[in-house]
Scaffold this motif. Structure first.
Motif, PDB file in Angstrom:
ATOM      1  N   ILE A   1       0.838  -1.206   0.000  1.00 26.22           N
ATOM      2  CA  ILE A   1       0.000   0.000   0.000  1.00 26.22           C
ATOM      3  C   ILE A   1       0.871   1.254   0.000  1.00 26.22           C
ATOM      4  O   ILE A   1       0.638   2.194  -0.775  1.00 26.22           O
ATOM      5  CB  ILE A   1      -0.955   0.001   1.223  1.00 26.22           C
ATOM      6  CG1 ILE A   1      -2.007  -1.099   1.056  1.00 26.22           C
ATOM      7  CG2 ILE A   1      -1.605   1.368   1.414  1.00 26.22           C
ATOM      8  CD1 ILE A   1      -2.803  -1.384   2.321  1.00 26.22           C
ATOM      9  N   ILE A   2       1.877   1.279   0.877  1.00 27.49           N
ATOM     10  CA  ILE A   2       2.756   2.447   0.983  1.00 27.49           C
ATOM     11  C   ILE A   2       3.518   2.671  -0.315  1.00 27.49           C
ATOM     12  O   ILE A   2       3.663   3.811  -0.780  1.00 27.49           O
ATOM     13  CB  ILE A   2       3.694   2.291   2.201  1.00 27.49           C
ATOM     14  CG1 ILE A   2       2.883   2.527   3.479  1.00 27.49           C
ATOM     15  CG2 ILE A   2       4.901   3.205   2.114  1.00 27.49           C
ATOM     16  CD1 ILE A   2       3.601   2.179   4.768  1.00 27.49           C
ATOM     17  N   GLU A   3       3.978   1.604  -0.928  1.00 27.54           N
ATOM     18  CA  GLU A   3       4.694   1.727  -2.199  1.00 27.54           C
ATOM     19  C   GLU A   3       3.773   2.229  -3.301  1.00 27.54           C
ATOM     20  O   GLU A   3       4.120   3.143  -4.054  1.00 27.54           O
ATOM     21  CB  GLU A   3       5.290   0.376  -2.586  1.00 27.54           C
ATOM     22  CG  GLU A   3       6.101   0.434  -3.868  1.00 27.54           C
ATOM     23  CD  GLU A   3       6.662  -0.926  -4.215  1.00 27.54           C
ATOM     24  OE1 GLU A   3       6.214  -1.496  -5.237  1.00 27.54           O
ATOM     25  OE2 GLU A   3       7.527  -1.405  -3.467  1.00 27.54           O
ATOM     26  N   GLN A   4       2.588   1.648  -3.416  1.00 24.84           N
ATOM     27  CA  GLN A   4       1.652   2.039  -4.468  1.00 24.84           C
ATOM     28  C   GLN A   4       1.164   3.473  -4.304  1.00 24.84           C
ATOM     29  O   GLN A   4       0.932   4.173  -5.288  1.00 24.84           O
ATOM     30  CB  GLN A   4       0.463   1.072  -4.516  1.00 24.84           C
ATOM     31  CG  GLN A   4       0.830  -0.321  -4.961  1.00 24.84           C
ATOM     32  CD  GLN A   4       1.412  -0.348  -6.357  1.00 24.84           C
ATOM     33  OE1 GLN A   4       0.831   0.177  -7.300  1.00 24.84           O
ATOM     34  NE2 GLN A   4       2.589  -0.933  -6.483  1.00 24.84           N
ATOM     35  N   ALA A   5       1.004   3.906  -3.069  1.00 24.62           N
ATOM     36  CA  ALA A   5       0.534   5.273  -2.793  1.00 24.62           C
ATOM     37  C   ALA A   5       1.682   6.275  -2.791  1.00 24.62           C
ATOM     38  O   ALA A   5       1.459   7.464  -2.585  1.00 24.62           O
ATOM     39  CB  ALA A   5      -0.191   5.312  -1.453  1.00 24.62           C
ATOM     40  N   GLN A   6       2.897   5.782  -2.976  1.00 25.20           N
ATOM     41  CA  GLN A   6       4.099   6.612  -3.011  1.00 25.20           C
ATOM     42  C   GLN A   6       4.244   7.457  -1.739  1.00 25.20           C
ATOM     43  O   GLN A   6       4.551   8.640  -1.792  1.00 25.20           O
ATOM     44  CB  GLN A   6       4.109   7.483  -4.266  1.00 25.20           C
ATOM     45  CG  GLN A   6       4.134   6.663  -5.531  1.00 25.20           C
ATOM     46  CD  GLN A   6       4.094   7.486  -6.793  1.00 25.20           C
ATOM     47  OE1 GLN A   6       3.895   8.687  -6.784  1.00 25.20           O
ATOM     48  NE2 GLN A   6       4.286   6.814  -7.925  1.00 25.20           N
ATOM     49  N   ILE A   7       4.022   6.804  -0.613  1.00 25.68           N
ATOM     50  CA  ILE A   7       4.219   7.447   0.690  1.00 25.68           C
ATOM     51  C   ILE A   7       5.723   7.566   0.903  1.00 25.68           C
ATOM     52  O   ILE A   7       6.441   6.569   0.838  1.00 25.68           O
ATOM     53  CB  ILE A   7       3.565   6.620   1.823  1.00 25.68           C
ATOM     54  CG1 ILE A   7       2.079   6.388   1.541  1.00 25.68           C
ATOM     55  CG2 ILE A   7       3.804   7.255   3.169  1.00 25.68           C
ATOM     56  CD1 ILE A   7       1.248   7.634   1.405  1.00 25.68           C
TER      57      ILE A   7
ATOM     58  N   LYS B   1       3.895  10.657   6.963  1.00 25.38           N
ATOM     59  CA  LYS B   1       2.874  10.035   6.109  1.00 25.38           C
ATOM     60  C   LYS B   1       2.771   8.542   6.395  1.00 25.38           C
ATOM     61  O   LYS B   1       1.675   7.973   6.392  1.00 25.38           O
ATOM     62  CB  LYS B   1       3.186  10.268   4.639  1.00 25.38           C
ATOM     63  CG  LYS B   1       2.975  11.700   4.189  1.00 25.38           C
ATOM     64  CD  LYS B   1       3.347  11.835   2.720  1.00 25.38           C
ATOM     65  CE  LYS B   1       3.259  13.269   2.246  1.00 25.38           C
ATOM     66  NZ  LYS B   1       3.691  13.399   0.837  1.00 25.38           N
TER      67      LYS B   1
ATOM     68  N   VAL C   1      -0.645   6.813   7.490  1.00 30.76           N
ATOM     69  CA  VAL C   1      -1.242   5.703   6.741  1.00 30.76           C
ATOM     70  C   VAL C   1      -1.387   4.478   7.641  1.00 30.76           C
ATOM     71  O   VAL C   1      -2.447   3.853   7.702  1.00 30.76           O
ATOM     72  CB  VAL C   1      -0.413   5.370   5.479  1.00 30.76           C
ATOM     73  CG1 VAL C   1      -0.824   4.036   4.884  1.00 30.76           C
ATOM     74  CG2 VAL C   1      -0.564   6.464   4.453  1.00 30.76           C
TER      75      VAL C   1
END
Length: 131
Positions: free
Chosen positions: A68-74, A79, A83
């Motif tokens: 999720i963090i990778e896909q959302a570019q957190i 952040k 998240v």
């Protein structure tokens, strides 16, 4: 390298959980309605299985949160905390509340378990962004 960050995040959340539940063991046992032995530990202890299962669960949670963090570019720790904490507060805790409500468990059990979900997920989120 991604697996190492997932394992580190999972370990940190698991260790936080150990501290969380040690600090809140008496209220948690009361809220869960578990009987205690003469040492104050849960009667009929299940042995190491819950610890093993919780470690596996933490790896699964950290792995999905990494995705999720990778896909959302957190890309910042703040952040990552937001998240992770948001996942704990708005996804995991409500599910815990539903499960506890259907079996008539006290709301304070939801607060204890949900608190761990929020803080543990925030820890995972922050570590995944750092590593």
């Amino acid at each position: 390298m991604e697996i190492l960050s997932v394992l580190a995040a999972a370990l940190a959340a698991w260790l936080f959980g150990a501290a969380w539940y040690m600090a809140l063991s008496r209220p948690w046992l009361d809220a869960a309605g578990l009987e205690r032995d003469e040492h104050g530990r849960p009667k009929d202890n299940a042995g190491p299985l819950p610890y093993i299962l919780s470690a596996i669960a933490m790896v699964l949670v950290a792995g999905m949160m990494r995705h999720i963090i990778e896909q959302a570019q957190i890309d910042t720790v703040l952040k990552g905390i937001m998240v992770g904490g948001g996942i704990g507060l708005f996804m995991i805790s409500p599910w815990i509340m539903i499960n506890n409500a259907y079996v008539g468990r006290p709301f304070r059990l939801t607060l204890i378990d949900g608190g761990y979900a929020v803080f543990g997920s925030a820890i995972i989120g922050s570590i995944l962004v750092l590593l």
